[in-house]
Enzyme design. Sequence first.
Site, PDB file in Angstrom:
ATOM      1  N   GLY A  35       0.822  -1.214   0.000  1.00 47.68           N
ATOM      2  CA  GLY A  35       0.000   0.000   0.000  1.00 47.68           C
ATOM      3  C   GLY A  35       0.846   1.249   0.000  1.00 47.68           C
ATOM      4  O   GLY A  35       0.606   2.175   0.781  1.00 47.68           O
ATOM      5  N   ALA A  36       1.830   1.297  -0.914  1.00 52.01           N
ATOM      6  CA  ALA A  36       2.790   2.410  -0.913  1.00 52.01           C
ATOM      7  C   ALA A  36       2.398   3.538  -1.859  1.00 52.01           C
ATOM      8  O   ALA A  36       3.132   4.511  -1.992  1.00 52.01           O
ATOM      9  CB  ALA A  36       4.183   1.884  -1.284  1.00 52.01           C
ATOM     10  N   ASP A  86      -2.721  -7.325  -5.536  1.00 58.77           N
ATOM     11  CA  ASP A  86      -3.819  -7.191  -4.585  1.00 58.77           C
ATOM     12  C   ASP A  86      -3.457  -8.066  -3.385  1.00 58.77           C
ATOM     13  O   ASP A  86      -3.417  -9.297  -3.488  1.00 58.77           O
ATOM     14  CB  ASP A  86      -5.105  -7.687  -5.262  1.00 58.77           C
ATOM     15  CG  ASP A  86      -6.284  -7.731  -4.303  1.00 58.77           C
ATOM     16  OD1 ASP A  86      -6.096  -7.450  -3.111  1.00 58.77           O
ATOM     17  OD2 ASP A  86      -7.392  -8.063  -4.768  1.00 58.77           O
ATOM     18  N   VAL A  87      -3.171  -7.439  -2.254  1.00 56.86           N
ATOM     19  CA  VAL A  87      -2.659  -8.205  -1.115  1.00 56.86           C
ATOM     20  C   VAL A  87      -3.729  -9.077  -0.447  1.00 56.86           C
ATOM     21  O   VAL A  87      -3.418  -9.862   0.449  1.00 56.86           O
ATOM     22  CB  VAL A  87      -1.965  -7.307  -0.057  1.00 56.86           C
ATOM     23  CG1 VAL A  87      -0.656  -6.767  -0.577  1.00 56.86           C
ATOM     24  CG2 VAL A  87      -2.882  -6.197   0.439  1.00 56.86           C
ATOM     25  N   SER A 165      -4.084   0.066  14.548  1.00 56.50           N
ATOM     26  CA  SER A 165      -4.780   1.351  14.660  1.00 56.50           C
ATOM     27  C   SER A 165      -5.202   1.587  16.106  1.00 56.50           C
ATOM     28  O   SER A 165      -5.458   0.638  16.852  1.00 56.50           O
ATOM     29  CB  SER A 165      -6.036   1.341  13.787  1.00 56.50           C
ATOM     30  OG  SER A 165      -6.859   2.446  14.099  1.00 56.50           O
ATOM     31  N   TYR A 178     -13.467  -2.642  11.241  1.00 58.96           N
ATOM     32  CA  TYR A 178     -12.102  -2.091  11.239  1.00 58.96           C
ATOM     33  C   TYR A 178     -11.386  -2.420  12.560  1.00 58.96           C
ATOM     34  O   TYR A 178     -10.235  -2.871  12.564  1.00 58.96           O
ATOM     35  CB  TYR A 178     -12.196  -0.577  11.027  1.00 58.96           C
ATOM     36  CG  TYR A 178     -10.880   0.125  10.811  1.00 58.96           C
ATOM     37  CD1 TYR A 178     -10.204   0.007   9.598  1.00 58.96           C
ATOM     38  CD2 TYR A 178     -10.318   0.917  11.798  1.00 58.96           C
ATOM     39  CE1 TYR A 178      -9.001   0.659   9.388  1.00 58.96           C
ATOM     40  CE2 TYR A 178      -9.117   1.568  11.601  1.00 58.96           C
ATOM     41  CZ  TYR A 178      -8.467   1.447  10.388  1.00 58.96           C
ATOM     42  OH  TYR A 178      -7.267   2.085  10.192  1.00 58.96           O
ATOM     43  N   ALA A 180     -12.016  -4.834  14.649  1.00 56.34           N
ATOM     44  CA  ALA A 180     -11.738  -6.271  14.739  1.00 56.34           C
ATOM     45  C   ALA A 180     -10.503  -6.628  13.907  1.00 56.34           C
ATOM     46  O   ALA A 180      -9.631  -7.395  14.341  1.00 56.34           O
ATOM     47  CB  ALA A 180     -12.950  -7.072  14.260  1.00 56.34           C
ATOM     48  N   LYS A 182      -7.980  -4.638  13.073  1.00 58.20           N
ATOM     49  CA  LYS A 182      -6.755  -4.055  13.628  1.00 58.20           C
ATOM     50  C   LYS A 182      -6.389  -4.685  14.977  1.00 58.20           C
ATOM     51  O   LYS A 182      -5.211  -4.748  15.341  1.00 58.20           O
ATOM     52  CB  LYS A 182      -6.906  -2.530  13.755  1.00 58.20           C
ATOM     53  CG  LYS A 182      -7.045  -1.823  12.406  1.00 58.20           C
ATOM     54  CD  LYS A 182      -5.840  -2.075  11.513  1.00 58.20           C
ATOM     55  CE  LYS A 182      -5.870  -1.270  10.233  1.00 58.20           C
ATOM     56  NZ  LYS A 182      -4.686  -1.481   9.378  1.00 58.20           N
ATOM     57  N   ILE A 211      -4.629  10.254  11.458  1.00 62.30           N
ATOM     58  CA  ILE A 211      -3.555  10.745  10.594  1.00 62.30           C
ATOM     59  C   ILE A 211      -4.197  11.273   9.310  1.00 62.30           C
ATOM     60  O   ILE A 211      -5.046  10.586   8.708  1.00 62.30           O
ATOM     61  CB  ILE A 211      -2.553   9.607  10.257  1.00 62.30           C
ATOM     62  CG1 ILE A 211      -2.025   8.934  11.538  1.00 62.30           C
ATOM     63  CG2 ILE A 211      -1.411  10.146   9.399  1.00 62.30           C
ATOM     64  CD1 ILE A 211      -1.280   9.825  12.500  1.00 62.30           C
TER      65      ILE A 211
HETATM   66  N1  LIG Z   1      -4.883   7.546   8.377  1.00 67.51           N
HETATM   67  C1  LIG Z   1      -5.246   7.169   9.581  1.00 67.51           C
HETATM   68  O1  LIG Z   1      -5.820   7.939  10.357  1.00 67.51           O
HETATM   69  C2  LIG Z   1      -4.933   5.772  10.058  1.00 67.51           C
HETATM   70  C3  LIG Z   1      -5.129   5.501  11.408  1.00 67.51           C
HETATM   71  C4  LIG Z   1      -4.854   4.225  11.889  1.00 67.51           C
HETATM   72  C5  LIG Z   1      -4.384   3.248  11.027  1.00 67.51           C
HETATM   73  N2  LIG Z   1      -4.208   3.544   9.708  1.00 67.51           N
HETATM   74  C6  LIG Z   1      -3.751   2.447   8.853  1.00 67.51           C
HETATM   75  O2  LIG Z   1      -2.604   2.843   8.131  1.00 67.51           O
HETATM   76  C7  LIG Z   1      -2.575   2.165   6.878  1.00 67.51           C
HETATM   77  C8  LIG Z   1      -2.461   3.187   5.754  1.00 67.51           C
HETATM   78  O3  LIG Z   1      -3.592   4.035   5.810  1.00 67.51           O
HETATM   79  P1  LIG Z   1      -3.676   5.423   5.035  1.00 67.51           P
HETATM   80  O4  LIG Z   1      -4.378   6.363   5.915  1.00 67.51           O
HETATM   81  O5  LIG Z   1      -2.370   5.776   4.459  1.00 67.51           O
HETATM   82  O6  LIG Z   1      -4.710   4.998   3.878  1.00 67.51           O
HETATM   83  P2  LIG Z   1      -4.862   5.488   2.367  1.00 67.51           P
HETATM   84  O7  LIG Z   1      -4.285   6.845   2.180  1.00 67.51           O
HETATM   85  O8  LIG Z   1      -6.278   5.257   2.007  1.00 67.51           O
HETATM   86  O9  LIG Z   1      -3.919   4.451   1.574  1.00 67.51           O
HETATM   87  C9  LIG Z   1      -4.238   3.086   1.581  1.00 67.51           C
HETATM   88  C10 LIG Z   1      -3.189   2.319   0.811  1.00 67.51           C
HETATM   89  O10 LIG Z   1      -3.540   0.911   0.901  1.00 67.51           O
HETATM   90  C11 LIG Z   1      -3.475   0.349  -0.398  1.00 67.51           C
HETATM   91  N3  LIG Z   1      -4.374  -0.789  -0.550  1.00 67.51           N
HETATM   92  C12 LIG Z   1      -5.688  -0.897  -0.209  1.00 67.51           C
HETATM   93  N4  LIG Z   1      -6.169  -2.101  -0.563  1.00 67.51           N
HETATM   94  C13 LIG Z   1      -5.142  -2.782  -1.128  1.00 67.51           C
HETATM   95  C14 LIG Z   1      -5.003  -4.066  -1.700  1.00 67.51           C
HETATM   96  N5  LIG Z   1      -6.034  -4.921  -1.749  1.00 67.51           N
HETATM   97  N6  LIG Z   1      -3.795  -4.444  -2.185  1.00 67.51           N
HETATM   98  C15 LIG Z   1      -2.724  -3.591  -2.134  1.00 67.51           C
HETATM   99  N7  LIG Z   1      -2.801  -2.346  -1.631  1.00 67.51           N
HETATM  100  C16 LIG Z   1      -3.990  -1.949  -1.132  1.00 67.51           C
HETATM  101  C17 LIG Z   1      -3.868   1.491  -1.338  1.00 67.51           C
HETATM  102  O11 LIG Z   1      -3.367   1.180  -2.633  1.00 67.51           O
HETATM  103  P3  LIG Z   1      -4.103   1.608  -4.030  1.00 67.51           P
HETATM  104  O12 LIG Z   1      -4.602   3.000  -3.825  1.00 67.51           O
HETATM  105  O13 LIG Z   1      -2.990   1.484  -5.030  1.00 67.51           O
HETATM  106  O14 LIG Z   1      -5.204   0.621  -4.278  1.00 67.51           O
HETATM  107  C18 LIG Z   1      -3.171   2.680  -0.671  1.00 67.51           C
HETATM  108  O15 LIG Z   1      -1.835   2.769  -1.096  1.00 67.51           O
HETATM  109  C19 LIG Z   1      -3.856   1.334   6.815  1.00 67.51           C
HETATM  110  O16 LIG Z   1      -3.587   0.010   7.227  1.00 67.51           O
HETATM  111  C20 LIG Z   1      -4.759   2.033   7.800  1.00 67.51           C
HETATM  112  O17 LIG Z   1      -5.746   1.170   8.325  1.00 67.51           O
HETATM  113  C21 LIG Z   1      -4.477   4.773   9.201  1.00 67.51           C
END
Ligand SMILES: NC(=O)c1ccc[n+]([C@@H]2O[C@H](COP(=O)([O-])OP(=O)(O)OC[C@H]3O[C@@H](n4cnc5c(N)ncnc54)[C@H](OP(=O)(O)O)[C@@H]3O)[C@@H](O)[C@H]2O)c1
Length: 270
Positions: A35-36, A86-87, A165, A178, A180, A182, A211
């Site tokens: 998910g980079a 797709d992970v 999370s 979500y 469950a 995390k 974030i």
């Molecule tokens: N932001 C927050 O407040 C927050 C808080 C707690 C935890 N987190 C966790 O931090 C992580 C990153 O979140 P974020 O806020 O950066 O989210 P984001 O901006 O929505 O980015 C999500 C990333 O996950 C990738 N992804 C989703 N489904 C995928 C799949 N099936 N296969 C491969 N890649 C996939 C997306 O790739 P594509 O776009 O290329 O599909 C994207 O690069 C997540 O695990 C999230 O639950 C975030």
Amino acid sequence: MKGRYGDIWDELFSGLWEANVEEAYFKNKVALVTGASRGIGRAIAESLSLCGARVIANYHKSEKEITSLVESLQNKHCAIEALRADVTNGKEVERMVDEVVKRYERIDILINNAGLKRDSFLALMSDEDWVEVIDTNLKSVYYVTKWVSRIMMRQHEGKIINMSSLSAFKGLAGQANYAASKGGVISFTRAVARELGRFGIQVNAVAPGLIETDILKDMDKEALKELIQGIPLGRIGTVGDIVGAVLFLASNHSDYIAGQTLLIDGGLGI
Ligand SMILES: NC(=O)c1ccc[n+]([C@@H]2O[C@H](COP(=O)([O-])OP(=O)(O)OC[C@H]3O[C@@H](n4cnc5c(N)ncnc54)[C@H](OP(=O)(O)O)[C@@H]3O)[C@@H](O)[C@H]2O)c1
């Protein structure tokens, strides 16, 4: 620039401060970040790459975003390339890990970051939203860690960092799926840290609070405002707030830490 943050941080961030990949801390380390393409994963991939790691930046749908990341870093002479998978799909994950090993022969750092949320009250939740969240946030961690751990066990070293999370600790209404997923990541991290410790592999997790990324964009604005008011540090987090902890856990400065989950939430979960 040196001396600004103390020895450990200067050392870790040497690439970032000086864009000097030759002397960077993670030089020659091979890092796979899932998910980079966007948000937190993008910032982690960028930082590891600027700190000298050879980064495989996994993405699923956001081709334009990942291409711009890779091109901008390659222009700075960083070693980074994109790999689509797709992970949630075990076969695609197996192929991705095989491809990384074919190209680089090893994997030193795995960041299980890919994730999404589909919030709704439990009574109204669709089965599809339950399954998609559990598959993306938890099943993916199982698939990627399983295949990568086989490589790391052969190497007798490795660092695995899973994305949990705050939601796993602080039950937020509308996030049963979500939370469950995390919470599962935290328990998975502990069990696997125990299994892999003897192979020189440290498995840990980070649990971000709020974030600022795309994941928050469909959140109810009033609920978000209320949550932000309750943050002791008085602000929403940035992707940079997560990067420092991840680089620390990916470095040798964390060699005696295993099975832990570090909350990075401005104190919201206290
Ligand atoms: N932001 C927050 O407040 C927050 C808080 C707690 C935890 N987190 C966790 O931090 C992580 C990153 O979140 P974020 O806020 O950066 O989210 P984001 O901006 O929505 O980015 C999500 C990333 O996950 C990738 N992804 C989703 N489904 C995928 C799949 N099936 N296969 C491969 N890649 C996939 C997306 O790739 P594509 O776009 O290329 O599909 C994207 O690069 C997540 O695990 C999230 O639950 C975030």
